[in-house]
Write a protein that holds these residues in place. Sequence first.
Motif, PDB file in Angstrom:
ATOM      1  N   THR A 204      55.133  27.705  36.811  1.00 54.23           N
ATOM      2  CA  THR A 204      53.825  28.126  36.311  1.00 54.23           C
ATOM      3  C   THR A 204      53.975  28.776  34.937  1.00 54.23           C
ATOM      4  OG1 THR A 204      53.955  30.359  37.245  1.00 54.23           O
ATOM      5  CG2 THR A 204      53.100  28.593  38.685  1.00 54.23           C
ATOM      6  N   VAL A 205      52.833  28.963  34.280  1.00 52.58           N
ATOM      7  CA  VAL A 205      52.833  29.674  32.999  1.00 52.58           C
ATOM      8  C   VAL A 205      53.350  31.092  33.193  1.00 52.58           C
ATOM      9  CG1 VAL A 205      51.308  30.677  31.237  1.00 52.58           C
ATOM     10  CG2 VAL A 205      51.031  28.281  31.916  1.00 52.58           C
TER      11      VAL A 205
ATOM     12  N   ARG B  46      50.378  12.274  28.724  1.00 49.33           N
ATOM     13  CA  ARG B  46      50.244  13.266  27.664  1.00 49.33           C
ATOM     14  C   ARG B  46      51.166  12.930  26.491  1.00 49.33           C
ATOM     15  NH1 ARG B  46      48.431  18.485  27.948  1.00 49.33           N
ATOM     16  NH2 ARG B  46      48.483  19.502  25.909  1.00 49.33           N
TER      17      ARG B  46
ATOM     18  N   ASP C 133      54.425  21.212  20.683  1.00 49.58           N
ATOM     19  CA  ASP C 133      53.047  21.224  20.192  1.00 49.58           C
ATOM     20  C   ASP C 133      52.893  20.121  19.152  1.00 49.58           C
ATOM     21  OD1 ASP C 133      50.582  21.708  19.051  1.00 49.58           O
ATOM     22  OD2 ASP C 133      50.794  23.878  19.142  1.00 49.58           O
TER      23      ASP C 133
ATOM     24  N   ALA D  47      48.875  25.804  24.346  1.00 50.48           N
ATOM     25  CA  ALA D  47      47.619  25.660  25.090  1.00 50.48           C
ATOM     26  C   ALA D  47      47.869  25.407  26.570  1.00 50.48           C
ATOM     27  CB  ALA D  47      46.799  24.515  24.504  1.00 50.48           C
ATOM     28  N   SER D  48      49.068  24.950  26.919  1.00 50.74           N
ATOM     29  CA  SER D  48      49.334  24.589  28.306  1.00 50.74           C
ATOM     30  C   SER D  48      50.836  24.557  28.554  1.00 50.74           C
ATOM     31  CB  SER D  48      48.751  23.212  28.613  1.00 50.74           C
ATOM     32  OG  SER D  48      49.435  22.214  27.866  1.00 50.74           O
ATOM     33  N   LYS D  49      51.188  24.477  29.832  1.00 53.30           N
ATOM     34  CA  LYS D  49      52.589  24.324  30.222  1.00 53.30           C
ATOM     35  C   LYS D  49      53.154  23.024  29.644  1.00 53.30           C
ATOM     36  CE  LYS D  49      53.335  23.139  34.496  1.00 53.30           C
ATOM     37  NZ  LYS D  49      53.520  23.138  35.974  1.00 53.30           N
ATOM     38  N   GLU D  50      52.335  21.975  29.643  1.00 54.61           N
ATOM     39  CA  GLU D  50      52.783  20.684  29.099  1.00 54.61           C
ATOM     40  C   GLU D  50      53.204  20.813  27.640  1.00 54.61           C
ATOM     41  OE1 GLU D  50      50.167  19.789  32.586  1.00 54.61           O
ATOM     42  OE2 GLU D  50      50.114  21.180  30.900  1.00 54.61           O
ATOM     43  N   ASP D  51      52.431  21.571  26.847  1.00 56.06           N
ATOM     44  CA  ASP D  51      52.769  21.746  25.433  1.00 56.06           C
ATOM     45  C   ASP D  51      54.087  22.483  25.263  1.00 56.06           C
ATOM     46  OD1 ASP D  51      50.560  20.429  24.488  1.00 56.06           O
ATOM     47  OD2 ASP D  51      49.362  22.229  24.176  1.00 56.06           O
TER      48      ASP D  51
ATOM     49  N   PHE E  63      49.758  31.977  25.700  1.00 51.96           N
ATOM     50  CA  PHE E  63      48.636  31.167  25.224  1.00 51.96           C
ATOM     51  C   PHE E  63      48.333  31.384  23.737  1.00 51.96           C
ATOM     52  CE2 PHE E  63      47.719  31.074  29.845  1.00 51.96           C
ATOM     53  CZ  PHE E  63      47.734  29.693  29.992  1.00 51.96           C
TER      54      PHE E  63
END
Length: 205
Positions: free
Chosen positions: A41-42, A129, A70, A61-65, A57
Amino acid sequence: MTPIEQDAPLGRRDLRKQQTRAALTGAALRLCALRGFDQVTVDDISTEAGVSSRTFFNYFASKEDAVLGDHLVEVDAMRARLAVLLPTMPVLEAVRRAVLLVVAAMEADRDHWFLRMEIIQRSPQLLPRLVLSNAEAERATTEQIAAHLGVDPVAHGYPALVVAATSASFRVAATRWMAAAGALSLGALVDEAFSGLAAGLPDPD
């Protein structure tokens, strides 16, 4: 050497921001490689990096980033490099030199890149993504080259063709680099691929 190729000294605040971003990226990659992407998780990443979720944050913007990088930052960096290089040389050479600056950063951060590719291979949910990010980056580069040449990016095929061919060349070089576990030079592999493009892809000897 062009100004974009020189490392400008960072102020203390910028250095702290760079260190925090690197700590978050490293934490995300380590945890996802260890536990699996869906099991992190973040909050886990933030705790591992020693910062708050709110700070996370501020950077991603997200865990994926955090795992993939980025792409907006990367696109801006590529645009800045090309803005310096395109007016001074042919398009293919400008793209090659801009990509080699990306390569230098990848080789300096090799361990993180290998972890990133391991996570992507084990996490197919990241692929859409990644594909979208790559497509957006290629579109931005195509539009920049078209503007430099004074042609329409859709009606004229050259800008999109250059970007598609060079992107494929870079991916092939990166795949070979990772398959060799870094034993080969990524820069040399990219140079080999671009030289083949420039020569018209002749049959190998």
